[in-house]
Design a protein around this motif. Structure first.
Motif, PDB file in Angstrom:
ATOM      1  N   ASP A 147       4.855   0.993 -13.091  1.00 37.09           N
ATOM      2  CA  ASP A 147       3.801   1.180 -14.098  1.00 37.09           C
ATOM      3  C   ASP A 147       2.600   0.291 -13.804  1.00 37.09           C
ATOM      4  O   ASP A 147       1.438   0.713 -13.978  1.00 37.09           O
ATOM      5  CB  ASP A 147       4.350   0.865 -15.488  1.00 37.09           C
ATOM      6  CG  ASP A 147       5.395   1.861 -15.962  1.00 37.09           C
ATOM      7  OD1 ASP A 147       5.475   2.968 -15.380  1.00 37.09           O
ATOM      8  OD2 ASP A 147       6.148   1.525 -16.905  1.00 37.09           O
ATOM      9  N   LEU A 148       2.855  -0.957 -13.375  1.00 33.04           N
ATOM     10  CA  LEU A 148       1.753  -1.876 -13.073  1.00 33.04           C
ATOM     11  C   LEU A 148       0.961  -1.425 -11.868  1.00 33.04           C
ATOM     12  O   LEU A 148      -0.245  -1.708 -11.764  1.00 33.04           O
ATOM     13  CB  LEU A 148       2.299  -3.289 -12.846  1.00 33.04           C
ATOM     14  CG  LEU A 148       2.862  -4.009 -14.074  1.00 33.04           C
ATOM     15  CD1 LEU A 148       3.529  -5.315 -13.671  1.00 33.04           C
ATOM     16  CD2 LEU A 148       1.756  -4.271 -15.093  1.00 33.04           C
ATOM     17  N   ASP A 149       1.605  -0.753 -10.932  1.00 32.48           N
ATOM     18  CA  ASP A 149       0.891  -0.216  -9.779  1.00 32.48           C
ATOM     19  C   ASP A 149      -0.126   0.819 -10.223  1.00 32.48           C
ATOM     20  O   ASP A 149      -1.221   0.923  -9.657  1.00 32.48           O
ATOM     21  CB  ASP A 149       1.889   0.401  -8.800  1.00 32.48           C
ATOM     22  CG  ASP A 149       1.258   0.733  -7.451  1.00 32.48           C
ATOM     23  OD1 ASP A 149       0.306   0.027  -7.044  1.00 32.48           O
ATOM     24  OD2 ASP A 149       1.709   1.699  -6.809  1.00 32.48           O
ATOM     25  N   ARG A 150       0.233   1.554 -11.262  1.00 37.93           N
ATOM     26  CA  ARG A 150      -0.663   2.585 -11.790  1.00 37.93           C
ATOM     27  C   ARG A 150      -1.695   1.999 -12.757  1.00 37.93           C
ATOM     28  O   ARG A 150      -2.867   2.359 -12.729  1.00 37.93           O
ATOM     29  CB  ARG A 150       0.172   3.658 -12.488  1.00 37.93           C
ATOM     30  CG  ARG A 150      -0.622   4.842 -13.006  1.00 37.93           C
ATOM     31  CD  ARG A 150       0.286   5.942 -13.525  1.00 37.93           C
ATOM     32  NE  ARG A 150       1.138   5.485 -14.629  1.00 37.93           N
ATOM     33  CZ  ARG A 150       2.437   5.263 -14.511  1.00 37.93           C
ATOM     34  NH1 ARG A 150       3.064   5.446 -13.360  1.00 37.93           N
ATOM     35  NH2 ARG A 150       3.139   4.850 -15.561  1.00 37.93           N
TER      36      ARG A 150
ATOM     37  N   PRO B 215       0.814  -1.224   0.000  1.00 34.52           N
ATOM     38  CA  PRO B 215       0.000   0.000   0.000  1.00 34.52           C
ATOM     39  C   PRO B 215       0.846   1.272   0.000  1.00 34.52           C
ATOM     40  O   PRO B 215       1.872   1.348   0.674  1.00 34.52           O
ATOM     41  CB  PRO B 215      -0.815  -0.140   1.285  1.00 34.52           C
ATOM     42  CG  PRO B 215      -0.051  -1.079   2.156  1.00 34.52           C
ATOM     43  CD  PRO B 215       0.610  -2.028   1.219  1.00 34.52           C
ATOM     44  N   ASP B 216       0.361   2.250  -0.775  1.00 34.75           N
ATOM     45  CA  ASP B 216       1.053   3.538  -0.878  1.00 34.75           C
ATOM     46  C   ASP B 216       0.338   4.657  -0.130  1.00 34.75           C
ATOM     47  O   ASP B 216       0.904   5.741   0.029  1.00 34.75           O
ATOM     48  CB  ASP B 216       1.178   3.945  -2.356  1.00 34.75           C
ATOM     49  CG  ASP B 216       1.950   2.924  -3.165  1.00 34.75           C
ATOM     50  OD1 ASP B 216       3.035   2.518  -2.728  1.00 34.75           O
ATOM     51  OD2 ASP B 216       1.458   2.525  -4.237  1.00 34.75           O
ATOM     52  N   ASP B 217      -0.889   4.411   0.300  1.00 35.56           N
ATOM     53  CA  ASP B 217      -1.629   5.445   1.022  1.00 35.56           C
ATOM     54  C   ASP B 217      -2.557   4.778   2.026  1.00 35.56           C
ATOM     55  O   ASP B 217      -2.656   3.546   2.103  1.00 35.56           O
ATOM     56  CB  ASP B 217      -2.411   6.355   0.057  1.00 35.56           C
ATOM     57  CG  ASP B 217      -3.340   5.577  -0.870  1.00 35.56           C
ATOM     58  OD1 ASP B 217      -3.992   4.606  -0.392  1.00 35.56           O
ATOM     59  OD2 ASP B 217      -3.440   5.916  -2.055  1.00 35.56           O
TER      60      ASP B 217
ATOM     61  N   GLN C  87      -5.944  -9.531 -14.712  1.00 34.64           N
ATOM     62  CA  GLN C  87      -4.885  -8.630 -15.149  1.00 34.64           C
ATOM     63  C   GLN C  87      -3.643  -8.836 -14.276  1.00 34.64           C
ATOM     64  O   GLN C  87      -3.747  -9.229 -13.107  1.00 34.64           O
ATOM     65  CB  GLN C  87      -5.366  -7.175 -15.045  1.00 34.64           C
ATOM     66  CG  GLN C  87      -6.580  -6.867 -15.914  1.00 34.64           C
ATOM     67  CD  GLN C  87      -6.400  -5.574 -16.687  1.00 34.64           C
ATOM     68  OE1 GLN C  87      -6.031  -4.557 -16.137  1.00 34.64           O
ATOM     69  NE2 GLN C  87      -6.665  -5.621 -17.989  1.00 34.64           N
ATOM     70  N   LEU C  88      -2.485  -8.557 -14.866  1.00 38.83           N
ATOM     71  CA  LEU C  88      -1.237  -8.643 -14.115  1.00 38.83           C
ATOM     72  C   LEU C  88      -1.056  -7.356 -13.321  1.00 38.83           C
ATOM     73  O   LEU C  88      -0.829  -6.285 -13.878  1.00 38.83           O
ATOM     74  CB  LEU C  88      -0.052  -8.852 -15.058  1.00 38.83           C
ATOM     75  CG  LEU C  88       1.305  -8.988 -14.341  1.00 38.83           C
ATOM     76  CD1 LEU C  88       1.419 -10.342 -13.644  1.00 38.83           C
ATOM     77  CD2 LEU C  88       2.463  -8.786 -15.312  1.00 38.83           C
TER      78      LEU C  88
END
Length: 514
Positions: free
Chosen positions: A307-310, A169-171, A320-321
């Motif tokens: 990029d995949l996180d976004r 988690p980023d937030d 989806q990956l």
């Protein structure tokens, strides 16, 4: 959520999953009979159960002989050995050599915890042909695993969603969702498996091993433990030192570490394996398709994950990956140098927008087959680890530790740090900070460490030797890559292991194989 910090899977278990009903808790009745006197009924093996991963029944051995399966009764609760029982699933291949030279049964545990020995042993039986000349090769599904009173948690559909979640988690919103999903998974385990959860500790499995030894007719335990199987073997040696015959520990879990220390060690181990992969790819005469230099390889992987996180990319339809699945798949490929080619291919395709190979690698780590069905490896893994491990880590604690984990591994640090919350709010208290493996009076135990092991870093072998006690552990070093040493087919390692198990020849302490 389960990830490499918790899933101490052996490379052999990994390969079974890559190549790719539920049994209950026995009859639940009382059994006043002395369980050591039970007679096993060996029969042709059925196809693996859903909890074992599904698939076909094991094929006959290449040089003749069939796999046979049986069930052994064991107490549900070892503190009440005359109470309710569970059935443990066993598999064997009878010794191929002269009966007069047979030593006994050699029992394998391939790791996890949560890996099915009933499916793993036949998949790699040919690799142990030399050992089969004097031993019946035997393995089993430990309690809570496969056919042996399996832990059940979430459904296949729920697990698909669970393994797609953002595990780094980023937030605050992502953090809350991760913790909520973890609580939901743990609550499902309690709801569906409340009866077995208090009884899946490694100490319980070690007592099952000693019962198995007696039922198989051996005065001593002959044992080959890989990955978590080394922890199980160490606990057995502590509880029953006088019953140890010849034992080999390969891909050694550090018995002195608590879960946090183990996760941090794995962060360093997987980073080392990634460094070695990047160096190998770019050192060859042909161009490395995933980077121009070792640092470029790692930078491009880091950018892919960012990029995949976004924005995830198509994986195995309809999934989806995600960043989490890709990280999991990369870690899976680092378990063995033989899988580095799949990592290279998977990265190439992911850079072009196709996530199928990395998702297949991630699926194998999580025990998902091509039909979308999950074995119970993840459920069993969490259940056994949380029953064993006393510490409980909350999100605030993890966030304070993130800088240390990121320093250990820029790529895997967050992933492994957040894996520490998997036992938060678990229904059963953990037993100890780390296992006790001190075994004064035991016969020698050969402890094999691999300098390039990502999942059970090399230092654990030395600490296992020290913890077993003076005159017990004998260290052998393999300067190689991947998780485990014997399965690398290195002649020096296999010669030393075979010499000990077959002829009782203990190699000199400190022997190094290259």
């Amino acid at each position: 959520m389960p990830n490499p910090s918790r899933l101490r899977a052996a490379a052999l278990t990994t390969a079974v999953l890559l190549s790719s009903v539920l049994a209950g808790c026995g009859d639940g009745g009382k059994d006043d009979e002395d369980l050591t006197a039970q007679k096993l009924s060996w029969e042709d093996c059925p196809a693996p159960s859903a909890a074992e991963g599904g698939g076909a029944a094991p094929s006959p051995l290449p040089n003749g002989g069939d796999w046979q399966c049986a069930t052994m009764k064991a107490p549900l609760d070892w503190s009440d050995p005359k109470g309710d029982t569970i059935d443990l699933a066993l598999i064997r291949a009878k010794a191929s050599g002269d009966e007069s030279k047979r030593i006994g049964s050699l029992i394998f545990n391939f790791g996890g915890p949560g890996g099915s020995g009933v499916t793993t042993l036949p998949a790699f039986g040919e690799d142990y042909a030399a050992l089969r000349t004097r031993y019946d090769l035997v393995s089993f599904d430990p309690r809570g695993v496969g056919r042996s009173a399996p832990v059940e948690c979430e459904s296949d559909q729920q697990l698909d969603a669970y393994f797609q979640q953002d595990a780094t988690p980023d937030d605050s919103a992502e953090r809350t969702k991760l913790l909520d999903n973890t609580r939901q998974f743990n609550a499902a385990c309690e709801k569906n498996s409340k009866r077995i959860l208090p009884h899946v500790r490694t100490t319980d499995a070690a007592r099952d091993l000693d019962l198995m030894r007696e039922v198989l007719g051996d005065d001593k335990l002959y044992y080959f433990g890989i990955s978590y199987g080394t922890e199980l073997g160490g606990v057995y040696a502590h509880l029953f030192p006088k019953n140890v015959g010849r034992a080999v520990f390969d891909a050694v879990v550090d018995p002195t570490q608590n879960p946090e220390q183990g996760s941090l060690g794995q962060a360093k181990g997987f980073q080392l394996a990634l460094d070695n992969f990047a160096e190998d790819c770019t050192s060859k005469e042909e161009l490395c398709p995933v980077g121009d230099s070792p640092q470029d390889v790692k930078d491009r992987i880091a950018q892919l994950l960012k990029d995949l996180d976004r924005k995830p990319i198509p994986g195995i339809f309809p999934r989806q990956l995600t960043q989490t699945a890709a990280t999991n798949g990369i870690a899976q490929a680092l378990y063995s140098k033989e899988f580095w080619q799949y990592l290279t291919e998977g990265l190439q395709e992911a850079y072009d927008g196709d996530g199928r190979i990395l998702m297949s690698l991630s699926d194998s780590m999580n025990g998902r087959n091509d039909n979308g069905e999950y074995s119970n490896i993840a459920a069993a893994n969490v259940s056994i680890n949380c029953a064993d491990d006393r510490p409980r880590y909350n999100a605030d604690y993890v966030e304070r530790k993130l800088p240390e984990f990121r320093a250990a591994s820029p790529l895997f640090g967050d992933f492994l740090a957040w894996g520490m919350v998997s036992c938060t709010d678990w229904a059963v208290p953990g037993a100890a900070d780390h296992p006790d493996v001190s075994a004064p009076g035991s016969a020698p135990i050969l402890v094999v460490g691999n300098t390039g092991d990502p999942a059970t870093p090399y230092e654990g072998a030395r600490r296992m030797v020290e913890a077993l006690g003076k005159g017990v552990g004998v260290e052998l070093t393999y300067k190689g890559q991947g998780h485990g040493s014997y399965d690398s087919k290195n002649k020096c390692v296999q010669g030393a292991v075979n010499g000990y198990l077959l002829n009782g020849k203990v190699p000199a302490a400190g022997t190094v194989c290259t």
